[in-house]
Design an enzyme around this catalytic site. Structure first.
Site, PDB file in Angstrom:
ATOM      1  N   HIS A 141       0.832  -1.212   0.000  1.00  0.00           N
ATOM      2  CA  HIS A 141       0.000   0.000   0.000  1.00  0.00           C
ATOM      3  C   HIS A 141       0.865   1.260   0.000  1.00  0.00           C
ATOM      4  O   HIS A 141       0.712   2.140  -0.858  1.00  0.00           O
ATOM      5  CB  HIS A 141      -0.890  -0.049   1.249  1.00  0.00           C
ATOM      6  CG  HIS A 141      -1.807   1.123   1.404  1.00  0.00           C
ATOM      7  ND1 HIS A 141      -3.150   1.050   1.123  1.00  0.00           N
ATOM      8  CD2 HIS A 141      -1.590   2.408   1.819  1.00  0.00           C
ATOM      9  CE1 HIS A 141      -3.718   2.225   1.356  1.00  0.00           C
ATOM     10  NE2 HIS A 141      -2.790   3.068   1.779  1.00  0.00           N
ATOM     11  N   GLU A 142       1.787   1.345   0.964  1.00  0.00           N
ATOM     12  CA  GLU A 142       2.598   2.564   1.092  1.00  0.00           C
ATOM     13  C   GLU A 142       3.573   2.725  -0.070  1.00  0.00           C
ATOM     14  O   GLU A 142       3.865   3.848  -0.489  1.00  0.00           O
ATOM     15  CB  GLU A 142       3.343   2.576   2.433  1.00  0.00           C
ATOM     16  CG  GLU A 142       2.442   2.597   3.662  1.00  0.00           C
ATOM     17  CD  GLU A 142       1.443   3.752   3.685  1.00  0.00           C
ATOM     18  OE1 GLU A 142       1.683   4.779   3.015  1.00  0.00           O
ATOM     19  OE2 GLU A 142       0.408   3.625   4.368  1.00  0.00           O
TER      20      GLU A 142
END
Length: 598
Positions: free
Chosen positions: A390-391
């Site tokens: 995600h990041e």
């Protein structure tokens, strides 16, 4: 002996980000700080003269962008240094100075928009024809003229800008309380050993197979928030008032309309999200009922929500293994994307493990001209593998945007930000499901997807509705007491989770620990982003390279066009409920699939 977190100097350097890529020393930071201070005087000379000629407009905009670029670098370095250890007062001071400088710059440049607004569309077009260099700023100038009705005089804009340091107070107080001052109780784990509850460990404890551990951690965490609940209510009440203050001085009908207008997103998009989700709560209720049956409990409590439903499969994933899983999962995005991902893994972009005083949670941050950064608090579970994917989605979006856009358009809107991050998670879950024949593991992964959906779409929409309600209450003159906030939150929790879940008294306090409620209608973007990402991921897997190229172009677009337009070019229309309904259909299919495997 309780398991305490290590001090930062005990963490191996290879698992720390390298902020020296921004500034090699604090002394270099000081030099840039002083340089910006000096340049503020130069910016001030344009006041009253900015739009006197096309040359003045060009020179003024160029200078403002040059100074803002350095100021964002100063801010990025200071806030990330502070986040390494929020107890470090020297970096608290550095961050406070960076924030003050940011506010001073906003105050000094506050004449820019009002002066541009004195130009007619015809005069603006004439300037654009006269100066080739001004064409760079066409979208910026168009966007300013679009919001003409909501800007005030230069004098009034300066007063509004000067209020920034005060209106940031509620979040700063919350952040210090939440990250630096709160120490949570010690509980006993499943082996009877003492372990302190922390932000980073909380979800891991909520996933524990031992129900007593989950319950103890749940009650321990919220008992601490309950001690300070009136303070948290007061800070949130003040934050909401500041949102309303800005909306009213800018002549918006509501704080919601004001917050969305920055992205040129109609209020209907927000309201449609809530309506579409609330019209489709049945799949969520079915999932909760299934969870209750599989866990074999008489009552399903809020501390039973996170624990995996495949109890005899304990997947521990060390960080090095997590990186390989993410690389494999994102192969459909092509070699160029994967090479950037690997560079991020190997070049000091990521701060991996939790240490004493470190900011909780995870984020991607950075500044123009330097690679992006990612803060994690990694623990060895599947959820954290998805957090890494995600990041890094955010980080690579930033990387592409910075490489392909000038500074003025590099900072893409938050409305599109969650698309890149969630698309990575979607591709990863599909890859993992396709590459396992083990039914238990497959069931575990489906459970993870259902949890991801519950957390990102249903839960964030519940948060979005909570934000809408509390802003409307204050707009109607009602103060947000801790009692009212608890009442609103508990009622929503009951509504979204359904009849098979016991809404424990403690869950009524959950709003007190959510930093996003200070971000001014931010959380709905997780749900819309997830829906858009689901649609784009499906196109990438179905269409291959053509869809990948459209998607990469989306990542490169930054803020060069309005968010809804950028997404439309990538192939998704978020002004319609269709992507949200489509995402819910996927969730329903996964619930049915899970039921068959159970």
């Amino acid at each position: 002996m309780a398991k305490e977190l290590p001090e930062r100097n005990k963490i191996d350097d290879k698992y720390k980000w390298d902020l020296e890529d921004i500034y090699k020393t604090d002394e270099e930071w000081e030099k840039d700080f002083n340089r910006v201070k000096d340049k503020l005087k130069d910016i001030a000379t344009f006041q009253g003269k900015l739009v006197n000629s096309s040359q003045n407009l060009l020179d003024g905009l160029n200078l403002i962008m040059e100074v803002e670029e350095v100021a964002t670098r100063l801010y990025a370095y200071a806030h990330m240094r502070q986040d390494e250890d929020t107890r470090d007062q020297s970096y608290q001071s550095l961050f406070n100075r960076a924030q003050s400088l940011h506010n001073e710059l906003a105050s000094i440049t506050s004449f820019m928009v009002p002066e541009i607004l004195t130009l007619s569309r015809e005069q603006m077009n004439k300037y654009l024809e006269e100066k080739e260099g001004l064409k760079l700023y066409r979208h910026l100038l168009d966007n300013i003229l679009r919001q003409k009705d909501h800007y005030l005089s230069a004098k009034e804009e300066r007063l509004i800008a000067m209020a920034g340091e005060v209106t940031q107070g509620p979040y700063n107080i919350f952040s210090m309380m939440n990250n630096a001052d709160l120490t949570f109780p010690i509980i006993k784990d499943e082996k009877g050993e003492e372990v302190r509850v922390t932000h980073g460990r909380f979800i891991e404890l909520m996933e524990n197979k031992n129900r007593r551990v989950r319950k103890d951690a749940f009650k321990a965490l919220y008992s601490k928030y309950n001690e300070f609940i009136n303070t948290f209510a007061s800070t949130l009440n003040t934050a909401v008032k500041s949102h309303i203050y800005y909306a009213r001085v800018r002549k918006y009908n509501s704080a919601l309309e004001s917050a969305l207008d920055d992205d040129n997103v109609p209020v209907d998009v927000y309201n449609n999200l809530i309506k579409t989700i609330k019209d489709n709560l049945k799949p969520m209720y079915k999932y909760m009922k299934l969870r209750k049956e599989i866990l074999g409990v008489d009552e399903l409590h809020m501390y039973d929500i996170y624990t995996p439903l495949v109890s005899d499969l304990d997947i521990k994933i060390p960080y090095e293994e997590a990186k390989e899983m993410v690389i494999n999962g994102l192969k459909p995005l092509g070699d160029e994307y994967l090479n950037i991902l690997k560079e991020g893994f190997n070049s000091g972009w990521i701060d991996v493990y939790e240490n004493k005083g470190k900011r909780s949670g995870a984020y991607s941050s950075g500044c123009y001209g330097v690679h992006p950064y990612v803060l994690l608090n990694y623990t060895d579970n599947l959820d954290n593998v998805f957090t890494l994917a995600h990041e890094m989605g955010h980080a690579i979006h930033t990387y592409y945007s910075n490489k392909n856009q000038p500074f003025v358009y590099a900072n893409y809107k938050i409305f599109v930000a969650e698309v890149a991050s969630t698309l990575n998670e979607t591709l990863l879950i599909k890859y993992l499901l396709e590459n396992t024949q083990d039914e238990k593991k497959k069931k575990y992964l489906i459970n993870h997807y259902l949890e991801q959906f519950r957390g990102t779409v249903y839960r964030q929409t519940m948060f979005a509705e909570f934000e809408k309600i509390i802003h409307e209450k204050v707009e109607q003159g009602q103060p947000l007491t801790s009692g009212l906030l608890k009442e609103i939150y508990k009622k929503l929790n009951e509504e979204y989770y359904g009849p098979d879940v016991v809404s424990d008294e403690e869950i009524a306090l959950e709003w007190a620990r959510i930093p996003h409620f200070y971000y001014n209608f931010y959380v709905y973007k997780y749900a819309t982003g997830f829906s858009a990402a689901t649609a784009l991921a499906n196109k990438i897997l179905e269409e291959g390279d053509k869809a990948v190229q459209r998607y990469i172009q989306f990542l490169k677009s930054g803020d060069s066009d309005y968010p809804l337009n950028v997404l439309k070019k990538a192939g998704v229309d978020m002004s319609s409920p269709e992507p949200i309904e489509s995402a819910i259909s996927t969730f329903k299919e996964f619930v049915d699939r899970f039921e068959k495997l159970s």
